[in-house]
Write a protein that holds these residues in place. Sequence first.
Motif, mmCIF file in Angstrom:
data_model
loop_
_atom_site.group_PDB
_atom_site.id
_atom_site.type_symbol
_atom_site.label_atom_id
_atom_site.label_comp_id
_atom_site.label_asym_id
_atom_site.label_seq_id
_atom_site.Cartn_x
_atom_site.Cartn_y
_atom_site.Cartn_z
ATOM 1 N N ASP A 1 -1.280 -11.308 -3.842
ATOM 2 C CA ASP A 1 -0.665 -12.575 -4.248
ATOM 3 C C ASP A 1 -0.582 -12.616 -5.772
ATOM 4 O O ASP A 1 -1.542 -12.978 -6.445
ATOM 5 C CB ASP A 1 -1.481 -13.764 -3.736
ATOM 6 N N PRO A 2 0.563 -12.227 -6.345
ATOM 7 C CA PRO A 2 0.711 -12.199 -7.803
ATOM 8 C C PRO A 2 0.499 -13.557 -8.467
ATOM 9 O O PRO A 2 0.097 -13.624 -9.624
ATOM 10 C CB PRO A 2 2.154 -11.712 -8.000
ATOM 11 N N ASP A 3 0.753 -14.648 -7.725
ATOM 12 C CA ASP A 3 0.593 -15.981 -8.310
ATOM 13 C C ASP A 3 -0.870 -16.315 -8.567
ATOM 14 O O ASP A 3 -1.213 -16.933 -9.577
ATOM 15 C CB ASP A 3 1.220 -17.042 -7.399
ATOM 16 N N THR A 4 -1.739 -15.927 -7.654
ATOM 17 C CA THR A 4 -3.160 -16.230 -7.801
ATOM 18 C C THR A 4 -3.949 -15.056 -8.361
ATOM 19 O O THR A 4 -5.082 -15.218 -8.810
ATOM 20 C CB THR A 4 -3.773 -16.622 -6.450
ATOM 21 N N GLY A 5 -3.341 -13.870 -8.315
ATOM 22 C CA GLY A 5 -4.043 -12.681 -8.779
ATOM 23 C C GLY A 5 -4.968 -12.077 -7.732
ATOM 24 O O GLY A 5 -5.707 -11.131 -8.033
ATOM 25 N N GLU A 6 -4.936 -12.600 -6.498
ATOM 26 C CA GLU A 6 -5.810 -12.062 -5.457
ATOM 27 C C GLU A 6 -5.505 -10.582 -5.236
ATOM 28 O O GLU A 6 -4.359 -10.190 -5.002
ATOM 29 C CB GLU A 6 -5.633 -12.816 -4.142
ATOM 30 N N THR A 7 -6.538 -9.771 -5.301
ATOM 31 C CA THR A 7 -6.390 -8.322 -5.177
ATOM 32 C C THR A 7 -7.276 -7.810 -4.061
ATOM 33 O O THR A 7 -8.430 -8.234 -3.926
ATOM 34 C CB THR A 7 -6.768 -7.633 -6.504
ATOM 35 N N LYS A 8 -6.733 -6.908 -3.258
ATOM 36 C CA LYS A 8 -7.504 -6.312 -2.173
ATOM 37 C C LYS A 8 -7.626 -4.805 -2.402
ATOM 38 O O LYS A 8 -6.680 -4.141 -2.811
ATOM 39 C CB LYS A 8 -6.858 -6.611 -0.821
ATOM 40 N N PHE A 9 -8.823 -4.303 -2.095
ATOM 41 C CA PHE A 9 -9.140 -2.901 -2.306
ATOM 42 C C PHE A 9 -9.290 -2.213 -0.957
ATOM 43 O O PHE A 9 -9.682 -2.834 0.036
ATOM 44 C CB PHE A 9 -10.430 -2.769 -3.111
ATOM 45 N N ALA A 10 -8.984 -0.930 -0.928
ATOM 46 C CA ALA A 10 -9.022 -0.191 0.336
ATOM 47 C C ALA A 10 -9.592 1.212 0.121
ATOM 48 O O ALA A 10 -9.437 1.802 -0.953
ATOM 49 C CB ALA A 10 -7.630 -0.100 0.938
ATOM 50 N N THR A 11 -10.230 1.709 1.165
ATOM 51 C CA THR A 11 -10.788 3.059 1.116
ATOM 52 C C THR A 11 -9.925 4.052 1.894
ATOM 53 O O THR A 11 -10.091 5.258 1.741
ATOM 54 C CB THR A 11 -12.212 3.082 1.692
ATOM 55 N N THR A 12 -9.008 3.546 2.720
ATOM 56 C CA THR A 12 -8.142 4.429 3.509
ATOM 57 C C THR A 12 -6.686 4.028 3.327
ATOM 58 O O THR A 12 -6.369 2.895 2.947
ATOM 59 C CB THR A 12 -8.479 4.354 5.005
ATOM 60 N N THR A 13 -5.805 4.974 3.651
ATOM 61 C CA THR A 13 -4.368 4.720 3.561
ATOM 62 C C THR A 13 -3.950 3.602 4.519
ATOM 63 O O THR A 13 -3.125 2.752 4.175
ATOM 64 C CB THR A 13 -3.583 6.001 3.879
ATOM 65 N N ALA A 14 -4.509 3.590 5.725
ATOM 66 C CA ALA A 14 -4.147 2.573 6.720
ATOM 67 C C ALA A 14 -4.508 1.177 6.217
ATOM 68 O O ALA A 14 -3.724 0.227 6.358
ATOM 69 C CB ALA A 14 -4.852 2.862 8.036
#
Length: 382
Positions: free
Chosen positions: A352-365
């Motif tokens: 969400d670019p408006d809030t800056g919420e960022t999610k991180f992932a360890t796998t491609t899926a």
Amino acid sequence: MNAHLEDDIFDDDRHHHSHRSRRDASRARRPKRRGRTAVALLLAVAVIAGGGYLAFGSLRGIVPSLGSDAVEDFAGPGAGQVEITVEEGATGSDIGSALEEAGVVKSSGAFVQAAAAEPDKAAKIQPGTYELKKQMKASDAFTWLADNANRVAQGVTIPEGLWAVEIYERLSKATKIPVARYEAAATSEQLKLPTEAGGSIEGWLFPSTYEFPKDSTPVEQLDTMIAKTQEELQKTDVPRARWERTLTVASIVEGESGAADRGKVARVVENRLADPTGPTVGMLQMDSTIHYLLKKRGTITTSDKERESDSPYNTYKNKGLPPGPINNPGAAAIEAAADPEPGKWIFFVTVDPDTGETKFATTTAQHERNVQEFCRNTGSCE
């Protein structure tokens, strides 16, 4: 989904850096600004071993004028205008002498005597430029300097994450010194750039608010900023030999992350560097490095054409870190680069670019699911 947009997101397009860097600038500075210390008025307070204060009469051997109440003083209130600069670390006698030379007070001793009478107020005097009248009563001049609101604003604020060329423009606007002189200062032999920088000033101009003396040169101003960067690096456990690397990682963190995510982004950088056979085959694939080589602001992603550059700063083509920092990082980013948050993350996306919420992932899926969330929130993946 547009093919190149999907690739952009997959390779960690990030948020709008410019407006967040300004928001983070004030928040990151508050716990860190130790440079602006109260001026030590040498003769205002003297502490003895027993915990009390030296008797006022004991100061007579230090300043003869304090041995008598008959110090020369103007009656006041004074007239005209004159600017006085209180340097950081100045003593009470230093300030008194400057005031006397400028004709503000009749004698340095009168000012020191006024300061000695009110040590708590004396400790509030801050470095900076003040506009006073000539022929003031010393106690009035002292009271004026002790009020921080009376400082003449000479400050220039440098937010986190700016390129050196952007910093020169801000400095020039504040000081009226041409940008060309800052560009020349950046490569001057007189510049106190540490050898670890490899001759490049990028990354070494610490973001903060500065109040430079009116007669300071571009070299002196840049030296002040470089010294602040070294102070921050010294607070970490990183050896000097890794200072430039730390600043390079910190600059990528600054260009890619939000306030709460710096440690995680730093870990993603290190995880990608550590695994040459991983999903990114040892390449960072950070759009911030492309923006740096193109000197482009205001976009989230980069295009296929923009990523065709053969520049060593193109982290989509070259493995490892770029040759040096890509901006000038602040304290929080430096700390994150020096001590990344533990984790196995390889990917991140601002869903969400408006809030800056960022999610991180360890796998491609996992990352692909985060990409789809970005698409739903922005409607830009058709």
